[in-house]
Design a protein around this motif. Structure first.
Motif, mmCIF file in Angstrom:
data_model
loop_
_atom_site.group_PDB
_atom_site.id
_atom_site.type_symbol
_atom_site.label_atom_id
_atom_site.label_comp_id
_atom_site.label_asym_id
_atom_site.label_seq_id
_atom_site.Cartn_x
_atom_site.Cartn_y
_atom_site.Cartn_z
ATOM 1 N N TRP A 1 0.840 -1.204 0.000
ATOM 2 C CA TRP A 1 0.000 0.000 0.000
ATOM 3 C C TRP A 1 0.875 1.255 0.000
ATOM 4 C CZ3 TRP A 1 -4.619 0.805 3.885
ATOM 5 C CH2 TRP A 1 -5.329 1.941 3.501
ATOM 6 N N ALA A 2 1.876 1.284 0.827
ATOM 7 C CA ALA A 2 2.763 2.442 0.874
ATOM 8 C C ALA A 2 3.522 2.611 -0.441
ATOM 9 C CB ALA A 2 3.739 2.288 2.033
ATOM 10 N N ALA A 3 3.911 1.513 -1.078
ATOM 11 C CA ALA A 3 4.614 1.604 -2.354
ATOM 12 C C ALA A 3 3.710 2.189 -3.438
ATOM 13 C CB ALA A 3 5.119 0.223 -2.762
ATOM 14 N N ARG A 4 2.463 1.765 -3.460
ATOM 15 C CA ARG A 4 1.523 2.328 -4.440
ATOM 16 C C ARG A 4 1.289 3.799 -4.179
ATOM 17 N NH1 ARG A 4 -2.657 -0.869 -2.620
ATOM 18 N NH2 ARG A 4 -4.069 0.697 -3.473
ATOM 19 N N LYS A 5 1.192 4.171 -2.919
ATOM 20 C CA LYS A 5 0.963 5.580 -2.599
ATOM 21 C C LYS A 5 2.159 6.449 -2.988
ATOM 22 C CE LYS A 5 -0.457 8.608 1.181
ATOM 23 N NZ LYS A 5 -0.825 8.688 2.626
ATOM 24 N N ARG A 6 3.379 5.949 -2.774
ATOM 25 C CA ARG A 6 4.553 6.718 -3.190
ATOM 26 C C ARG A 6 4.600 6.877 -4.706
ATOM 27 N NH1 ARG A 6 7.099 3.540 0.862
ATOM 28 N NH2 ARG A 6 7.791 2.063 -0.754
ATOM 29 N N GLU A 7 4.198 5.874 -5.426
ATOM 30 C CA GLU A 7 4.185 5.963 -6.886
ATOM 31 C C GLU A 7 3.176 6.992 -7.377
ATOM 32 O OE1 GLU A 7 3.541 3.037 -10.767
ATOM 33 O OE2 GLU A 7 3.487 2.238 -8.726
ATOM 34 N N LEU A 8 2.025 7.058 -6.726
ATOM 35 C CA LEU A 8 1.004 8.020 -7.134
ATOM 36 C C LEU A 8 1.334 9.436 -6.678
ATOM 37 C CD1 LEU A 8 -2.217 5.956 -6.337
ATOM 38 C CD2 LEU A 8 -1.250 6.414 -8.587
ATOM 39 N N THR A 9 2.113 9.591 -5.635
ATOM 40 C CA THR A 9 2.432 10.928 -5.128
ATOM 41 C C THR A 9 3.183 11.750 -6.165
ATOM 42 O OG1 THR A 9 2.484 10.101 -2.861
ATOM 43 C CG2 THR A 9 3.596 12.190 -3.289
ATOM 44 N N GLY A 10 4.106 11.141 -6.869
ATOM 45 C CA GLY A 10 4.846 11.887 -7.882
ATOM 46 C C GLY A 10 3.998 12.315 -9.055
ATOM 47 N N ALA B 1 0.447 17.612 -9.843
ATOM 48 C CA ALA B 1 1.728 18.162 -10.310
ATOM 49 C C ALA B 1 1.778 18.343 -11.829
ATOM 50 C CB ALA B 1 2.866 17.262 -9.828
ATOM 51 N N PRO B 2 1.330 17.393 -12.663
ATOM 52 C CA PRO B 2 1.410 17.613 -14.111
ATOM 53 C C PRO B 2 0.500 18.734 -14.620
ATOM 54 C CG PRO B 2 1.219 15.274 -13.612
ATOM 55 C CD PRO B 2 0.916 16.016 -12.349
ATOM 56 N N LEU B 3 -0.490 19.168 -13.846
ATOM 57 C CA LEU B 3 -1.430 20.213 -14.276
ATOM 58 C C LEU B 3 -1.267 21.482 -13.463
ATOM 59 C CD1 LEU B 3 -4.638 17.995 -14.661
ATOM 60 C CD2 LEU B 3 -3.031 18.669 -16.439
ATOM 61 N N SER B 4 -0.166 21.656 -12.790
ATOM 62 C CA SER B 4 0.030 22.840 -11.957
ATOM 63 C C SER B 4 0.092 24.133 -12.772
ATOM 64 C CB SER B 4 1.304 22.692 -11.125
ATOM 65 O OG SER B 4 2.432 22.520 -11.983
ATOM 66 N N HIS B 5 0.372 24.036 -14.061
ATOM 67 C CA HIS B 5 0.443 25.244 -14.890
ATOM 68 C C HIS B 5 -0.930 25.869 -15.110
ATOM 69 C CE1 HIS B 5 -0.418 21.886 -17.625
ATOM 70 N NE2 HIS B 5 -1.031 22.785 -18.402
ATOM 71 N N LEU B 6 -1.983 25.185 -14.787
ATOM 72 C CA LEU B 6 -3.333 25.736 -14.938
ATOM 73 C C LEU B 6 -3.781 26.526 -13.710
ATOM 74 C CD1 LEU B 6 -5.100 22.580 -16.467
ATOM 75 C CD2 LEU B 6 -4.192 24.555 -17.698
ATOM 76 N N ALA B 7 -2.949 26.668 -12.720
ATOM 77 C CA ALA B 7 -3.351 27.321 -11.471
ATOM 78 C C ALA B 7 -3.573 28.812 -11.697
ATOM 79 C CB ALA B 7 -2.299 27.089 -10.400
#
Length: 536
Positions: free
Chosen positions: A60-69, A226-232
């Motif tokens: 579970w922690a490994a999946r969460k770290r992968e999604l965090t980025g 993170a990939p859509l932060s330019h729309l802020a």
């Protein structure tokens, strides 16, 4: 027979409001964010299903770290939690499916072992009617056994089958004409159902949620991945919507939680048919204090019988006697899901307001039709199976508990066994008159209410005709159960036997021996003195 109990209140609250005044840019940003997070949710669900029963906290922690980025730490927490909830829901559905298959297999095996045409009892089904039906059921038995074997194998290894967006909507892609949908309309609904725009609350953070934040002045802002932060359009990678939210229902309770920085979860979704966007807020509440059953029974209650098209209700006093006339609250379960939900809500509102005016609790059956809709149990009774399947049991129960708790009306759940049959047997005919026709459902409501009050359903029958009076007259005085000698012959009451003159109050009651009648009065026998003999 199950014991009646007071239903506990809900453990959470959910309110919804429409996002009005969204611009085209706002809708575009919401769709981009929802599609991006939806793709991440699909990948995470695939990984969770592949792990099966081997899943642990490290994976579970490994999946969460992968999604965090690919999003953020809080978005990753919401994604993984939603994935686990969806997998657990699929497991519960799989277990219910196995139980239903087992019930169908056992029923067919039992009926195949009986001779043809043998009648069944109240609790068990009888044999099949013809040799043709018997042969068809043997083939169906093999089909159900194969399904049961595959379901048990999936359960053993933790394999589940989940369709994000809904299995019904997925299957309608192959039947667009029957579903009255075009390909573009179906595609829009499918994409909207697979978006992910929900965030769990967090106590102690600003306004109770850092991902989807709503301020007390109704401003809505979203933390972009993170990939859509330019729309802020606001600091810290946030996007502020032009729409404002003001919850009409429980608005003050929501505002109190937000101002105190208590956890509030939010979900944003699009209704493609209406072309509207909605926001749902939910939070946990402490369980309401349950009223003791004895206090609920003190002033009587309202018995309610649930049916496919109406609620039959009757008021009962604390002794279990019907009071007044029966009530019926009808609803129509045709049309769209929103229409059916509105019909159920309107019927429950009228029922609760009527019970609230009399300050009475409500008694309902503890219904559970998960194993009662099998066609193997009810055989050829297609209309009855359709009737049971059409009852909004789960929806009505959830609505009733939530609305009754809000109004402070206690609910009592009773065992549903034989309430309709015994109600019709003992109460339908006595409650029918020339001016009132009592239905079977009204009698069932009386039976439900009496069971909730702790009284037996059957009425107290009169004794035989020869026992309704003594051999010398009607019984006017009944002895208490503990009175000594109550089974002996009752002594004769002296005095005249007329209704207008009580005993001992006649015109010549003072000295009845002066009437020169044979014998003495039993009433004055101990008070009369024998005349002295006169000496010659």
């Amino acid at each position: 027979m199950g014991v009646s109990f007071v239903v506990p209140g809900p453990s959470g609250v959910a309110v919804r409001d429409r996002l009005k005044g969204l611009t085209v840019e706002d809708e575009g940003v919401l769709r981009l964010v929802g599609d991006h997070l939806g793709s991440l949710s699909s990948g995470d669900l695939k990984a969770r299903c592949a792990a099966g029963l081997d899943h642990d906290s490290e994976s579970w922690a490994a999946r969460k770290r992968e999604l965090t980025g690919l999003s953020s730490s809080r978005w990753a927490g919401s994604l993984t939690k939603a994935t686990h909830d969806l997998w657990a829901l699929a497991r519960r559905g799989q277990q219910a499916h196995i139980r239903q298959l087992e019930a169908g297999v056992n029923t067919i095996r039992h009926r195949l072992a009986l001779p043809l045409g043998e009648k069944g009892s109240k609790r068990t089904a009888g044999g099949y009617r013809s040799r043709r039906e018997w042969h068809a059921k043997t083939r169906r038995l093999r089909v159900l056994e194969d399904r049961l074997e595959r379901a048990r194998a999936d359960w053993a290894v933790g394999r589940v089958w989940v369709a994000r967006g809904g299995k019904q909507l997925l299957n309608s892609r192959h039947h667009l004409e029957q579903a009255h949908l075009s390909e573009d309309t179906w595609r829009a609904r499918w994409e909207a159902s697979r978006r992910f725009l929900q965030a769990d609350g967090e106590s102690g953070k600003r306004y109770g949620n850092e991902t989807i934040r709503i301020s007390p002045d109704s401003e809505v802002s979203i933390r972009l991945p993170a990939p859509l932060s330019h729309l802020a359009n606001a600091p810290h990678s946030r996007y502020v919507l032009t729409a404002r939210v003001s919850f009409a229902h429980r608005g003050q309770a929501w505002r109190d939680r937000v101002e105190a920085d208590r956890a509030v979860a939010y979900r944003i979704h699009e209704d493609v048919q209406r072309q509207r966007w909605y926001l749902t807020a939910s939070w946990a509440i402490p369980p309401a204090q349950t009223v003791p059953l004895a206090a609920v029974r003190a002033g009587g209650l309202v018995g309610v019988d649930t049916n496919a098209d109406h609620l039959a209700a009757w008021r009962l006093d604390q002794h279990g006697n019907p009071v007044g006339a029966p009530r019926r609250f009808a609803y129509d379960l045709t049309g769209t899901a929103d229409h059916r939900d509105a019909q159920v809500r309107h019927a429950l509102t009228r029922l609760l307001h009527w019970a609230g005016r009399h300050r009475l609790a409500i008694a309902v059956e503890d219904l559970d039709f998960t194993a009662e809709t099998s066609r193997e149990r009810h055989g050829r009774r297609k209309k009855f199976r359709k009737l049971i399947s059409g009852m909004p049991v789960a929806r009505l129960r959830a609505r009733l508990v939530s609305m009754a708790t809000e109004l402070g009306i206690p609910l009592v759940a009773v065992d549903p066994a034989y309430t309709s049959r015994w109600g019709a047997q003992h109460w339908q005919k006595p409650l029918t008159s020339t001016k009132r026709k009592t239905t079977r459902h009204d009698a069932a409501a009386v039976a439900i209410g009496r069971r909730a009050l702790g009284h037996p359903i059957r009425r107290r029958t009169a004794p035989p005709r020869t026992h309704q009076s003594d051999g010398y007259g009607h019984r006017t005085v009944q002895a208490e159960p503990g009175s000594p000698g109550r089974e002996e012959t009752r002594p004769r009451v002296p005095g005249p036997r007329t209704r207008s003159v009580p005993p001992g109050c006649g015109a010549n009651a003072g000295d009845q021996n002066a009437q020169h009648r044979p014998g003495r009065s039993a009433e004055h026998g101990s008070w009369q003195q024998d005349s002295l003999p006169l000496s010659p």
